[in-house]
Design an enzyme around this catalytic site. Structure first.
Site, mmCIF file in Angstrom:
data_model
loop_
_atom_site.group_PDB
_atom_site.id
_atom_site.type_symbol
_atom_site.label_atom_id
_atom_site.label_comp_id
_atom_site.label_asym_id
_atom_site.label_seq_id
_atom_site.Cartn_x
_atom_site.Cartn_y
_atom_site.Cartn_z
ATOM 1 N N LYS A 107 21.329 -33.535 26.446
ATOM 2 C CA LYS A 107 20.981 -32.632 27.837
ATOM 3 C C LYS A 107 20.680 -31.057 27.282
ATOM 4 O O LYS A 107 19.724 -30.763 28.039
ATOM 5 C CB LYS A 107 22.413 -32.371 28.548
ATOM 6 C CG LYS A 107 23.127 -33.702 29.358
ATOM 7 C CD LYS A 107 24.220 -33.532 30.093
ATOM 8 C CE LYS A 107 25.235 -32.699 29.444
ATOM 9 N NZ LYS A 107 26.146 -33.643 28.444
ATOM 10 N N ARG A 161 30.874 -31.191 36.256
ATOM 11 C CA ARG A 161 31.635 -32.116 35.449
ATOM 12 C C ARG A 161 32.782 -32.723 36.310
ATOM 13 O O ARG A 161 33.489 -33.739 35.713
ATOM 14 C CB ARG A 161 31.909 -31.501 34.313
ATOM 15 C CG ARG A 161 31.411 -31.701 32.943
ATOM 16 C CD ARG A 161 32.150 -31.127 31.989
ATOM 17 N NE ARG A 161 31.652 -31.255 30.628
ATOM 18 C CZ ARG A 161 30.959 -30.655 29.600
ATOM 19 N NH1 ARG A 161 30.233 -29.767 30.209
ATOM 20 N NH2 ARG A 161 30.864 -30.921 28.419
ATOM 21 N N ARG A 196 25.925 -33.492 14.344
ATOM 22 C CA ARG A 196 25.411 -32.204 14.856
ATOM 23 C C ARG A 196 25.860 -31.170 14.153
ATOM 24 O O ARG A 196 26.851 -30.793 13.825
ATOM 25 C CB ARG A 196 25.824 -32.318 16.414
ATOM 26 C CG ARG A 196 25.042 -31.554 17.317
ATOM 27 C CD ARG A 196 25.002 -31.966 18.582
ATOM 28 N NE ARG A 196 26.264 -31.506 19.127
ATOM 29 C CZ ARG A 196 26.296 -31.552 20.568
ATOM 30 N NH1 ARG A 196 25.269 -32.042 21.566
ATOM 31 N NH2 ARG A 196 27.499 -31.230 21.190
ATOM 32 N N ARG A 253 30.336 -27.654 15.165
ATOM 33 C CA ARG A 253 31.268 -27.120 16.341
ATOM 34 C C ARG A 253 32.486 -27.825 16.166
ATOM 35 O O ARG A 253 32.653 -29.053 15.889
ATOM 36 C CB ARG A 253 30.642 -27.759 17.565
ATOM 37 C CG ARG A 253 29.537 -26.665 18.108
ATOM 38 C CD ARG A 253 28.877 -27.016 19.446
ATOM 39 N NE ARG A 253 29.598 -27.598 20.294
ATOM 40 C CZ ARG A 253 29.186 -28.158 21.624
ATOM 41 N NH1 ARG A 253 27.870 -28.184 21.901
ATOM 42 N NH2 ARG A 253 30.119 -28.879 22.465
ATOM 43 N N ARG A 275 36.638 -36.274 24.406
ATOM 44 C CA ARG A 275 35.351 -35.780 25.228
ATOM 45 C C ARG A 275 34.851 -36.823 25.805
ATOM 46 O O ARG A 275 34.503 -36.807 27.110
ATOM 47 C CB ARG A 275 34.417 -35.091 24.280
ATOM 48 C CG ARG A 275 34.818 -33.597 23.952
ATOM 49 C CD ARG A 275 33.912 -32.750 23.055
ATOM 50 N NE ARG A 275 32.685 -32.410 23.421
ATOM 51 C CZ ARG A 275 31.581 -32.197 22.917
ATOM 52 N NH1 ARG A 275 31.560 -32.696 21.392
ATOM 53 N NH2 ARG A 275 30.524 -32.074 23.374
HETATM 54 P P1 AMP Z 1 29.359 -28.780 26.472
HETATM 55 O O1 AMP Z 1 28.671 -27.846 25.440
HETATM 56 O O2 AMP Z 1 28.711 -28.723 27.713
HETATM 57 O O3 AMP Z 1 29.538 -29.913 25.809
HETATM 58 O O4 AMP Z 1 30.743 -28.014 26.642
HETATM 59 C C1 AMP Z 1 31.731 -27.751 25.516
HETATM 60 C C2 AMP Z 1 33.000 -27.693 26.236
HETATM 61 O O5 AMP Z 1 32.956 -26.569 27.269
HETATM 62 C C3 AMP Z 1 33.566 -28.861 26.985
HETATM 63 O O6 AMP Z 1 34.250 -29.946 26.298
HETATM 64 C C4 AMP Z 1 34.619 -28.097 27.983
HETATM 65 O O7 AMP Z 1 35.767 -27.853 27.266
HETATM 66 C C5 AMP Z 1 34.051 -26.857 28.329
HETATM 67 N N1 AMP Z 1 33.083 -27.083 29.507
HETATM 68 C C6 AMP Z 1 31.742 -26.789 29.652
HETATM 69 N N2 AMP Z 1 31.077 -26.934 30.869
HETATM 70 C C7 AMP Z 1 32.242 -27.338 31.755
HETATM 71 C C8 AMP Z 1 32.466 -27.700 33.083
HETATM 72 N N3 AMP Z 1 31.401 -27.801 33.903
HETATM 73 N N4 AMP Z 1 33.796 -28.194 33.363
HETATM 74 C C9 AMP Z 1 34.873 -27.851 32.696
HETATM 75 N N5 AMP Z 1 34.781 -27.551 31.258
HETATM 76 C C10 AMP Z 1 33.447 -27.399 30.841
#
Ligand code: AMP
Length: 214
Positions: free
Chosen positions: A13, A88, A127, A160, A171
C-alpha cells in the site's frame, strides 16, 4: 480523486501510494506514518500509540479517527488524497463516512490489494528503512548497494520493530480479524475493486492506474 488503499500489511500500500502521489499530485495520508512520527518525537500521542504498535495491535479507533479528521481539513487535501492504512476497522469506516458527509465529500474508489499470506511474511521480514531519509528497501527484492546502508543518503538502515517475525504474525491475525471485514463493507457500497498485488511494482501500479482512470 479520493482513494482508499486496502490490504494486509506488506501488500504494498505504502509503495503504491507513493507512486500515486508522484503521478497525480495528491497527498498520501498514512496513519501508520503519522503515528511513527509521533513515536519518534515522543509526543503524548506517540507514547500512547507505541505500546500497541510494538505488539502489532491496532491503536484505538478514537486516536486514528481524530488524526484523520484533522488531516482531511488541511489545504493539500482539497484536490483529493490517498488513504493508506485507514480505515482498519468497521467503526473507523463508519466514522470516515460521517466525516466525509459533513464535508460534502465521498470516496471514489477503494482498491483492495490482494497478496497471499506466505508472500506477505517474506516481504515483511525483509523490509528495511533508512533512519535518515525514510527510503524503503528489501533484503531480497530491493537490496541496497551496500548492506545496511542507504543508497540515497548513506544513512543506516533499520528494521521496524513491528516487522519482526512474531509481531508480523500478530499484525496479519489482527488484519484478518478486524480489517478484512471492510472488504465486504465496501463491496456493498459498490466502490471496491480488487487489485492483484503480486508481480513487479510498476506492473501493479499499472493495474491501479487502469482502474482509477476508467
Ligand atoms: P502501518 O504502517 O499502516 O502498517 O501501521 C503500523 C501500526 O500503526 C499498526 O500496526 C497499528 O498499530 C498502527 N495503525 C496504523 N493505522 C492504524 C489504524 N487505522 N487503526 C489502528 N491502528 C493503526
Amino acid at each position: 480523486m479520493r482513494l482508499i488503499l486496502l490490504g494486509p500489511p506488506g501488500a504494498g500500500k505504502g509503495t503504491q501510494a507513493k507512486k500515486l502521489v508522484e503521478k497525480y499530485g495528491i497527498p498520501q495520508i498514512s496513519t501508520g506514518d503519522i503515528l511513527r512520527e509521533a513515536v519518534k518525537n515522543g509526543t503524548p500521542l506517540g507514547k500512547e500509540a507505541k505500546a500497541y504498535m510494538d505488539k502489532g495491535e491496532l491503536v484505538t479507533d478514537a486516536i486514528v479517527v481524530g488524526i484523520i479528521r484533522d488531516r482531511l481539513q488541511e489545504k493539500d487535501c482539497e484536490k483529493g488524497y490517498i488513504l493508506d492504512g485507514f480505515p482498519r476497522t468497521v467503526p473507523q469506516a463508519d466514522e470516515l463516512k460521517k466525516a466525509l458527509s459533513e464535508m460534502g465529500q465521498s470516496i471514489d474508489s477503494v482498491l483492495s490489494i490482494v497478496v497471499a499470506n506466505d508472500e506477505l511474511i517474506k516481504r515483511l521480514t525483509g523490509r528495511r528503512t533508512c533512519k535518515e531519509c525514510g527510503a524503503g528497501y528489501h533484503i531480497m527484492f530491493k537490496a541496497p548497494k551496500t548492506e545496511g546502508v542507504c543508497d540515497k543518503c548513506q544513512g543506516p538502515l533499520f528494521q521496524r520493530d513491528d516487522d519482526k517475525e512474531e509481531t508480523i504474525k500478530n499484525r496479519l491475525a489482527v488484519y484478518n480479524d478486524q480489517t478484512e471485514p471492510l472488504i465486504e463493507y465496501y463491496k456493498k457500497d459498490g466502490a471496491l475493486v480488487d487489485i492483484e498485488g503480486t508481480g513487479g511494482i510498476d506492473e501493479i501500479f499499472g493495474r491501479i492506474c487502469a482502474v482509477i482512470e476508467k
